[in-house]
Design a protein around this motif. Structure first.
Motif, PDB file in Angstrom:
ATOM      1  N   ALA A  50      -7.273  21.788  -9.821  1.00  0.00           N
ATOM      2  CA  ALA A  50      -8.287  20.806  -9.678  1.00  0.00           C
ATOM      3  C   ALA A  50      -8.192  19.642  -8.741  1.00  0.00           C
ATOM      4  O   ALA A  50      -9.066  19.489  -7.900  1.00  0.00           O
ATOM      5  CB  ALA A  50      -8.663  20.330 -10.923  1.00  0.00           C
ATOM      6  N   ALA A  51      -7.140  19.246  -8.528  1.00  0.00           N
ATOM      7  CA  ALA A  51      -6.799  18.120  -7.607  1.00  0.00           C
ATOM      8  C   ALA A  51      -6.695  18.490  -6.304  1.00  0.00           C
ATOM      9  O   ALA A  51      -7.213  18.040  -5.425  1.00  0.00           O
ATOM     10  CB  ALA A  51      -5.550  17.386  -7.840  1.00  0.00           C
ATOM     11  N   MET A  52      -6.117  19.808  -5.949  1.00  0.00           N
ATOM     12  CA  MET A  52      -6.071  20.520  -4.842  1.00  0.00           C
ATOM     13  C   MET A  52      -7.450  20.748  -4.209  1.00  0.00           C
ATOM     14  O   MET A  52      -7.886  20.813  -2.997  1.00  0.00           O
ATOM     15  CB  MET A  52      -5.028  21.627  -4.647  1.00  0.00           C
ATOM     16  CG  MET A  52      -3.547  21.143  -4.943  1.00  0.00           C
ATOM     17  SD  MET A  52      -2.984  20.085  -3.542  1.00  0.00           S
ATOM     18  CE  MET A  52      -3.186  18.544  -4.278  1.00  0.00           C
ATOM     19  N   SER A  53      -8.292  21.185  -5.266  1.00  0.00           N
ATOM     20  CA  SER A  53      -9.668  21.950  -4.721  1.00  0.00           C
ATOM     21  C   SER A  53     -10.564  20.558  -4.235  1.00  0.00           C
ATOM     22  O   SER A  53     -11.585  20.709  -3.445  1.00  0.00           O
ATOM     23  CB  SER A  53     -10.279  22.257  -6.095  1.00  0.00           C
ATOM     24  OG  SER A  53     -11.056  21.048  -6.823  1.00  0.00           O
ATOM     25  N   LYS A  66     -12.186  28.799  -4.343  1.00  0.00           N
ATOM     26  CA  LYS A  66     -12.749  27.482  -4.348  1.00  0.00           C
ATOM     27  C   LYS A  66     -14.350  27.521  -4.486  1.00  0.00           C
ATOM     28  O   LYS A  66     -14.612  26.958  -5.548  1.00  0.00           O
ATOM     29  CB  LYS A  66     -12.510  26.381  -3.105  1.00  0.00           C
ATOM     30  CG  LYS A  66     -13.020  25.090  -3.257  1.00  0.00           C
ATOM     31  CD  LYS A  66     -12.945  24.356  -2.120  1.00  0.00           C
ATOM     32  CE  LYS A  66     -11.533  23.680  -1.612  1.00  0.00           C
ATOM     33  NZ  LYS A  66     -11.537  22.825  -0.728  1.00  0.00           N
ATOM     34  N   LYS A  67     -14.938  28.483  -3.733  1.00  0.00           N
ATOM     35  CA  LYS A  67     -16.136  28.765  -4.075  1.00  0.00           C
ATOM     36  C   LYS A  67     -16.658  29.257  -5.189  1.00  0.00           C
ATOM     37  O   LYS A  67     -17.527  28.793  -5.864  1.00  0.00           O
ATOM     38  CB  LYS A  67     -16.947  29.663  -2.893  1.00  0.00           C
ATOM     39  CG  LYS A  67     -18.155  30.020  -2.870  1.00  0.00           C
ATOM     40  CD  LYS A  67     -19.240  29.091  -2.424  1.00  0.00           C
ATOM     41  CE  LYS A  67     -20.562  29.599  -2.242  1.00  0.00           C
ATOM     42  NZ  LYS A  67     -21.597  28.843  -2.934  1.00  0.00           N
ATOM     43  N   PHE A  68     -15.803  30.240  -5.602  1.00  0.00           N
ATOM     44  CA  PHE A  68     -16.090  30.609  -7.139  1.00  0.00           C
ATOM     45  C   PHE A  68     -16.029  29.730  -8.189  1.00  0.00           C
ATOM     46  O   PHE A  68     -16.897  29.590  -9.009  1.00  0.00           O
ATOM     47  CB  PHE A  68     -14.932  32.018  -7.220  1.00  0.00           C
ATOM     48  CG  PHE A  68     -15.081  32.278  -8.655  1.00  0.00           C
ATOM     49  CD1 PHE A  68     -16.142  33.199  -9.088  1.00  0.00           C
ATOM     50  CD2 PHE A  68     -14.216  32.324  -9.759  1.00  0.00           C
ATOM     51  CE1 PHE A  68     -16.065  33.467 -10.494  1.00  0.00           C
ATOM     52  CE2 PHE A  68     -13.962  32.680 -10.773  1.00  0.00           C
ATOM     53  CZ  PHE A  68     -15.142  33.485 -11.348  1.00  0.00           C
ATOM     54  N   ILE A  69     -14.929  28.876  -8.205  1.00  0.00           N
ATOM     55  CA  ILE A  69     -14.542  27.871  -9.166  1.00  0.00           C
ATOM     56  C   ILE A  69     -15.792  26.842  -9.063  1.00  0.00           C
ATOM     57  O   ILE A  69     -16.569  26.501 -10.169  1.00  0.00           O
ATOM     58  CB  ILE A  69     -13.333  27.145  -8.917  1.00  0.00           C
ATOM     59  CG1 ILE A  69     -12.359  28.115  -9.320  1.00  0.00           C
ATOM     60  CG2 ILE A  69     -13.371  26.024  -9.772  1.00  0.00           C
ATOM     61  CD1 ILE A  69     -10.879  27.701  -8.606  1.00  0.00           C
ATOM     62  N   TYR A  70     -16.095  26.292  -7.926  1.00  0.00           N
ATOM     63  CA  TYR A  70     -17.468  25.246  -8.089  1.00  0.00           C
ATOM     64  C   TYR A  70     -18.771  26.062  -8.373  1.00  0.00           C
ATOM     65  O   TYR A  70     -19.499  25.509  -9.149  1.00  0.00           O
ATOM     66  CB  TYR A  70     -17.428  24.615  -6.513  1.00  0.00           C
ATOM     67  CG  TYR A  70     -16.193  23.424  -6.792  1.00  0.00           C
ATOM     68  CD1 TYR A  70     -16.820  22.355  -6.991  1.00  0.00           C
ATOM     69  CD2 TYR A  70     -15.028  23.961  -6.271  1.00  0.00           C
ATOM     70  CE1 TYR A  70     -15.617  21.370  -6.902  1.00  0.00           C
ATOM     71  CE2 TYR A  70     -13.944  22.767  -6.223  1.00  0.00           C
ATOM     72  CZ  TYR A  70     -14.422  21.457  -6.733  1.00  0.00           C
ATOM     73  OH  TYR A  70     -13.574  20.560  -6.672  1.00  0.00           O
ATOM     74  N   ASP A  71     -18.839  27.255  -7.758  1.00  0.00           N
ATOM     75  CA  ASP A  71     -20.138  27.954  -8.306  1.00  0.00           C
ATOM     76  C   ASP A  71     -20.168  28.007  -9.751  1.00  0.00           C
ATOM     77  O   ASP A  71     -21.145  27.796 -10.325  1.00  0.00           O
ATOM     78  CB  ASP A  71     -20.387  29.142  -7.737  1.00  0.00           C
ATOM     79  CG  ASP A  71     -20.931  29.277  -6.286  1.00  0.00           C
ATOM     80  OD1 ASP A  71     -21.130  28.238  -5.758  1.00  0.00           O
ATOM     81  OD2 ASP A  71     -20.614  30.333  -5.743  1.00  0.00           O
ATOM     82  N   SER A  72     -19.013  28.374 -10.443  1.00  0.00           N
ATOM     83  CA  SER A  72     -18.958  28.456 -11.963  1.00  0.00           C
ATOM     84  C   SER A  72     -19.253  27.285 -12.727  1.00  0.00           C
ATOM     85  O   SER A  72     -19.674  27.416 -13.921  1.00  0.00           O
ATOM     86  CB  SER A  72     -17.457  29.031 -12.273  1.00  0.00           C
ATOM     87  OG  SER A  72     -17.411  30.485 -11.699  1.00  0.00           O
ATOM     88  N   VAL A  74     -21.031  21.793  -5.784  1.00  0.00           N
ATOM     89  CA  VAL A  74     -20.491  22.250  -4.455  1.00  0.00           C
ATOM     90  C   VAL A  74     -19.114  21.204  -4.380  1.00  0.00           C
ATOM     91  O   VAL A  74     -19.122  20.288  -4.739  1.00  0.00           O
ATOM     92  CB  VAL A  74     -21.559  21.865  -3.569  1.00  0.00           C
ATOM     93  CG1 VAL A  74     -20.906  21.898  -1.974  1.00  0.00           C
ATOM     94  CG2 VAL A  74     -22.823  22.438  -3.757  1.00  0.00           C
ATOM     95  N   ALA A  75     -17.968  22.141  -3.792  1.00  0.00           N
ATOM     96  CA  ALA A  75     -16.751  21.394  -3.472  1.00  0.00           C
ATOM     97  C   ALA A  75     -16.837  20.159  -2.553  1.00  0.00           C
ATOM     98  O   ALA A  75     -17.827  20.323  -1.422  1.00  0.00           O
ATOM     99  CB  ALA A  75     -15.771  22.120  -2.914  1.00  0.00           C
TER     100      ALA A  75
END
Length: 119
Positions: free
Chosen positions: A46-49, A89-95, A99-100
Motif C-alpha cells: 500500500a505504501a509503495m503503491s 497498480k492499475k488493477f488494485i486502484y481500479d478495484s 486512480v493511483a
C-alpha cells in the motif's frame, strides 16, 4: 531520501494520500493468505503503491513477472482475479475505484494497459 508524502501529486493532499494508502491496505488485507501477508506485506505494498513509477519498480522487482509471483504467493485469490492485460497498480486502484496518485503525471500512460488517462 524523499518520501511520497513529501512530494505530493497535485491531485492529492497529504491527508488524502494517507486515506488512499489505508484503502489500498484494507483491500489487500481482505485477500491476504496469512497473517504475515495481511499485517506486513499488505501495508508495505500500500505504501509503495503511492510512489511514482510502476508498482514492481517501487517494490524493487526486476520485472512484472517477479511482481506477479510475489502477489500470487501472498494474495493468491486476488492474483486469480487480475486480468492478464492489467498492471498490478492499475488493477488494485481500479478495484477500489480510485486512480493511483502519480498516474496523473506518469510519462508511461500510453504503455499502461487499460489506462483511461492516456487518451
Amino acid at each position: 531520501m524523499t518520501t511520497t508524502l513529501e512530494v505530493l501529486p497535485r491531485q492529492y493532499s497529504k491527508l488524502e494520500l494517507i486515506k488512499l494508502e489505508r484503502e489500498v491496505m484494507i483491500f489487500l488485507q481482505s485477500y491476504a493468505k496469512n497473517r504475515y501477508s495481511k499485517y506486513v506485506i499488505a501495508p508495505h505494498i500500500a505504501a509503495m503503491s503511492l510512489q511514482m513509477n510502476h508498482l514492481y519498480e517501487a517494490m524493487g522487482f526486476k520485472n512484472r513477472v517477479q511482481m506477479g509471483k510475489y502477489m500470487k504467493c501472498h494474495f493468491p485469490e486476488l492474483a486469480t482475479k487480475k486480468p492478464v492485460d492489467k498492471l498490478w497498480k492499475k488493477f488494485i486502484y481500479d478495484s477500489i475505484s480510485r486512480v493511483a496518485p502519480f498516474c496523473f503525471s506518469c510519462k508511461d500512460n500510453s504503455n499502461c494497459f487499460a489506462c483511461e488517462l492516456a487518451g
